[in-house]
Every structure is written in structure tokens, then in C-alpha cells.
Scaffold this motif. Structure first.
Motif, PDB file in Angstrom:
ATOM      1  N   PHE A  93     -11.649  38.616 -17.659  1.00 51.50           N
ATOM      2  CA  PHE A  93     -11.937  39.772 -18.499  1.00 51.50           C
ATOM      3  C   PHE A  93     -11.985  39.296 -19.941  1.00 51.50           C
ATOM      4  CE2 PHE A  93      -9.893  41.830 -14.843  1.00 51.50           C
ATOM      5  CZ  PHE A  93     -10.877  42.757 -14.515  1.00 51.50           C
ATOM      6  N   LEU A  94     -13.132  39.473 -20.589  1.00 52.15           N
ATOM      7  CA  LEU A  94     -13.318  39.052 -21.976  1.00 52.15           C
ATOM      8  C   LEU A  94     -13.476  40.283 -22.851  1.00 52.15           C
ATOM      9  CD1 LEU A  94     -15.975  36.319 -21.269  1.00 52.15           C
ATOM     10  CD2 LEU A  94     -13.540  36.013 -21.502  1.00 52.15           C
ATOM     11  N   TYR A  95     -12.741  40.312 -23.936  1.00 53.45           N
ATOM     12  CA  TYR A  95     -12.850  41.414 -24.885  1.00 53.45           C
ATOM     13  C   TYR A  95     -13.992  41.085 -25.834  1.00 53.45           C
ATOM     14  CZ  TYR A  95     -11.343  45.163 -27.962  1.00 53.45           C
ATOM     15  OH  TYR A  95     -11.286  46.304 -28.708  1.00 53.45           O
ATOM     16  N   ILE A  96     -15.030  41.932 -25.906  1.00 57.49           N
ATOM     17  CA  ILE A  96     -16.232  41.592 -26.664  1.00 57.49           C
ATOM     18  C   ILE A  96     -16.437  42.425 -27.920  1.00 57.49           C
ATOM     19  CG2 ILE A  96     -17.479  40.601 -24.725  1.00 57.49           C
ATOM     20  CD1 ILE A  96     -18.896  43.276 -24.360  1.00 57.49           C
ATOM     21  N   ALA A  97     -15.593  43.400 -28.169  1.00 55.50           N
ATOM     22  CA  ALA A  97     -15.764  44.244 -29.354  1.00 55.50           C
ATOM     23  C   ALA A  97     -15.270  43.516 -30.601  1.00 55.50           C
ATOM     24  CB  ALA A  97     -14.999  45.548 -29.183  1.00 55.50           C
ATOM     25  N   LYS A  98     -15.689  44.004 -31.764  1.00 54.87           N
ATOM     26  CA  LYS A  98     -15.277  43.397 -33.025  1.00 54.87           C
ATOM     27  C   LYS A  98     -14.101  44.105 -33.663  1.00 54.87           C
ATOM     28  CE  LYS A  98     -19.803  41.545 -34.046  1.00 54.87           C
ATOM     29  NZ  LYS A  98     -20.940  41.535 -34.952  1.00 54.87           N
ATOM     30  N   GLU A  99     -13.721  45.254 -33.120  1.00 57.91           N
ATOM     31  CA  GLU A  99     -12.575  45.986 -33.655  1.00 57.91           C
ATOM     32  C   GLU A  99     -11.625  46.338 -32.508  1.00 57.91           C
ATOM     33  OE1 GLU A  99     -15.804  48.511 -32.435  1.00 57.91           O
ATOM     34  OE2 GLU A  99     -15.794  47.210 -34.170  1.00 57.91           O
ATOM     35  N   ILE A 100     -10.424  46.728 -32.854  1.00 52.79           N
ATOM     36  CA  ILE A 100      -9.404  47.058 -31.861  1.00 52.79           C
ATOM     37  C   ILE A 100      -9.630  48.486 -31.373  1.00 52.79           C
ATOM     38  CG2 ILE A 100      -6.941  47.364 -31.473  1.00 52.79           C
ATOM     39  CD1 ILE A 100      -6.461  45.208 -33.591  1.00 52.79           C
ATOM     40  N   HIS A 101      -9.776  48.642 -30.066  1.00 53.08           N
ATOM     41  CA  HIS A 101      -9.949  49.963 -29.469  1.00 53.08           C
ATOM     42  C   HIS A 101      -8.631  50.426 -28.858  1.00 53.08           C
ATOM     43  CE1 HIS A 101     -14.282  50.329 -29.934  1.00 53.08           C
ATOM     44  NE2 HIS A 101     -14.351  49.020 -29.681  1.00 53.08           N
ATOM     45  N   ASP A 102      -8.490  51.735 -28.700  1.00 53.62           N
ATOM     46  CA  ASP A 102      -7.253  52.275 -28.144  1.00 53.62           C
ATOM     47  C   ASP A 102      -7.204  52.051 -26.627  1.00 53.62           C
ATOM     48  OD1 ASP A 102      -9.259  54.069 -27.600  1.00 53.62           O
ATOM     49  OD2 ASP A 102      -7.948  55.821 -27.723  1.00 53.62           O
ATOM     50  N   TYR A 103      -6.027  52.261 -26.077  1.00 54.35           N
ATOM     51  CA  TYR A 103      -5.793  51.988 -24.669  1.00 54.35           C
ATOM     52  C   TYR A 103      -6.658  52.861 -23.766  1.00 54.35           C
ATOM     53  CZ  TYR A 103      -3.529  51.716 -20.161  1.00 54.35           C
ATOM     54  OH  TYR A 103      -3.299  51.563 -18.826  1.00 54.35           O
ATOM     55  N   GLY A 104      -6.868  54.106 -24.132  1.00 58.19           N
ATOM     56  CA  GLY A 104      -7.656  55.015 -23.304  1.00 58.19           C
ATOM     57  C   GLY A 104      -9.066  54.506 -23.063  1.00 58.19           C
ATOM     58  N   GLN A 105      -9.694  54.008 -24.099  1.00 59.47           N
ATOM     59  CA  GLN A 105     -11.050  53.482 -23.964  1.00 59.47           C
ATOM     60  C   GLN A 105     -11.061  52.208 -23.118  1.00 59.47           C
ATOM     61  OE1 GLN A 105     -13.035  52.974 -27.677  1.00 59.47           O
ATOM     62  NE2 GLN A 105     -15.017  52.594 -26.725  1.00 59.47           N
ATOM     63  N   LEU A 106     -10.033  51.367 -23.284  1.00 59.86           N
ATOM     64  CA  LEU A 106      -9.952  50.147 -22.474  1.00 59.86           C
ATOM     65  C   LEU A 106      -9.742  50.485 -21.005  1.00 59.86           C
ATOM     66  CD1 LEU A 106      -7.793  47.779 -24.693  1.00 59.86           C
ATOM     67  CD2 LEU A 106     -10.220  47.642 -24.221  1.00 59.86           C
ATOM     68  N   GLU A 107      -8.918  51.487 -20.736  1.00 64.97           N
ATOM     69  CA  GLU A 107      -8.665  51.837 -19.338  1.00 64.97           C
ATOM     70  C   GLU A 107      -9.917  52.415 -18.673  1.00 64.97           C
ATOM     71  OE1 GLU A 107      -5.166  53.711 -16.650  1.00 64.97           O
ATOM     72  OE2 GLU A 107      -5.578  54.710 -18.539  1.00 64.97           O
ATOM     73  N   LYS A 108     -10.676  53.232 -19.386  1.00 61.12           N
ATOM     74  CA  LYS A 108     -11.932  53.761 -18.831  1.00 61.12           C
ATOM     75  C   LYS A 108     -12.889  52.629 -18.486  1.00 61.12           C
ATOM     76  CE  LYS A 108     -12.217  57.756 -21.633  1.00 61.12           C
ATOM     77  NZ  LYS A 108     -13.038  58.541 -22.555  1.00 61.12           N
ATOM     78  N   ALA A 109     -13.011  51.665 -19.387  1.00 60.18           N
ATOM     79  CA  ALA A 109     -13.894  50.519 -19.140  1.00 60.18           C
ATOM     80  C   ALA A 109     -13.394  49.688 -17.966  1.00 60.18           C
ATOM     81  CB  ALA A 109     -13.989  49.658 -20.391  1.00 60.18           C
ATOM     82  N   MET A 110     -12.079  49.498 -17.866  1.00 58.69           N
ATOM     83  CA  MET A 110     -11.498  48.711 -16.767  1.00 58.69           C
ATOM     84  C   MET A 110     -11.750  49.397 -15.425  1.00 58.69           C
ATOM     85  SD  MET A 110      -9.845  45.917 -16.026  1.00 58.69           S
ATOM     86  CE  MET A 110      -9.116  45.379 -17.552  1.00 58.69           C
ATOM     87  N   VAL A 111     -11.583  50.706 -15.359  1.00 60.09           N
ATOM     88  CA  VAL A 111     -11.835  51.437 -14.104  1.00 60.09           C
ATOM     89  C   VAL A 111     -13.304  51.297 -13.722  1.00 60.09           C
ATOM     90  CG1 VAL A 111     -11.960  53.758 -13.113  1.00 60.09           C
ATOM     91  CG2 VAL A 111      -9.922  53.050 -14.373  1.00 60.09           C
TER      92      VAL A 111
END
Length: 119
Positions: A93-111
Motif C-alpha cells: 500500500f503506497l500513499y500517493i497524496a501530497k497532503e495528509i488526509h483524515d482517517y475516514g477518507q483513508l478507510e473508505k479508500a482501503m475498503v
């Protein structure tokens, strides 16, 4: 349902990681859901192995990289049951954004990424 994330589930072997990032290998597949890129291939083990990476080039401070890796690990740990049990994968899993996103957005993407294995 086991929701732990043990050391045996972590992808550590250098040759396996190099093979996973080898662009010439046709077995490697990738799927993206912003802000996460997932690269995966099948393995012969009895469980999936996972790697999390946040680029130093985009996040200079270690605290920021560690924060994002903790969030990615937690999102994976809580949703890893979405991976089919009959197949095992090596996953990066590679984080590709340039800014820090909140956990909710990361969890939606992970699902979204973990449900893509069923396709």
C-alpha cells in the motif's frame, strides 16, 4: 474473526519486495483509490503479507510519515476480512497524496481497494 496485525503478516523479505515492484513481472497488478495505490501479486504462503509505504520525498518529517502509516495499518487491520480467504497475496500500500488526509477518507479508500480482489 481475528483483527490483529501480527509480524507474520508483514512483508519483510527484500527479494519479495523487489519482485513486487518489478514492472516487467506480469503477475503484479495494481489498483488505485485516492489517496492509496495498491500493488499486489499472489503468494504461496498460507496468509497474505502486507507492506505500507509513505514517500520521504513528499513528507519530510518522520512524524507525518509515521502518522500516515499508522492510519493505513489501522484501516487495513479493521478491514482485512474483505480479502478472499482462499487466495493469499503480497500487497504493498503506497500513499500517493501530497497532503495528509483524515482517517475516514483513508478507510473508505482501503475498503474500496480490498473489495477489488473479488472482481
Amino acid at each position: 474473526m481475528n483483527r490483529s496485525f501480527r509480524k507474520t503478516e508483514r512483508l519483510c523479505h527484500v527479494k519479495v519486495i523487489e519482485g513486487l515492484f518489478d514492472r516487467k513481472n506480469k503477475q503484479n497488478k495494481s489498483f488505485s483509490s485516492f489517496p492509496i495505490l495498491m500493488i499486489y501479486s499472489l503468494n504461496e504462503l498460507n496468509h497474505s503479507k502486507v507492506l505500507f509505504s509513505v514517500p520521504k520525498r513528499k513528507f519530510k518529517h518522520a512524524v507525518d510519515r509515521n502518522l500516515l502509516k499508522r492510519r493505513l495499518k489501522e484501516a487495513y487491520r479493521l478491514n482485512k476480512n474483505l480479502i478472499p480467504e482462499n487466495q493469499n497475496y503480497n500487497i504493498a500500500f503506497l500513499y500517493i497524496a501530497k497532503e495528509i488526509h483524515d482517517y475516514g477518507q483513508l478507510e473508505k479508500a482501503m475498503v474500496k481497494l480490498l473489495t477489488s480482489f473479488k472482481d
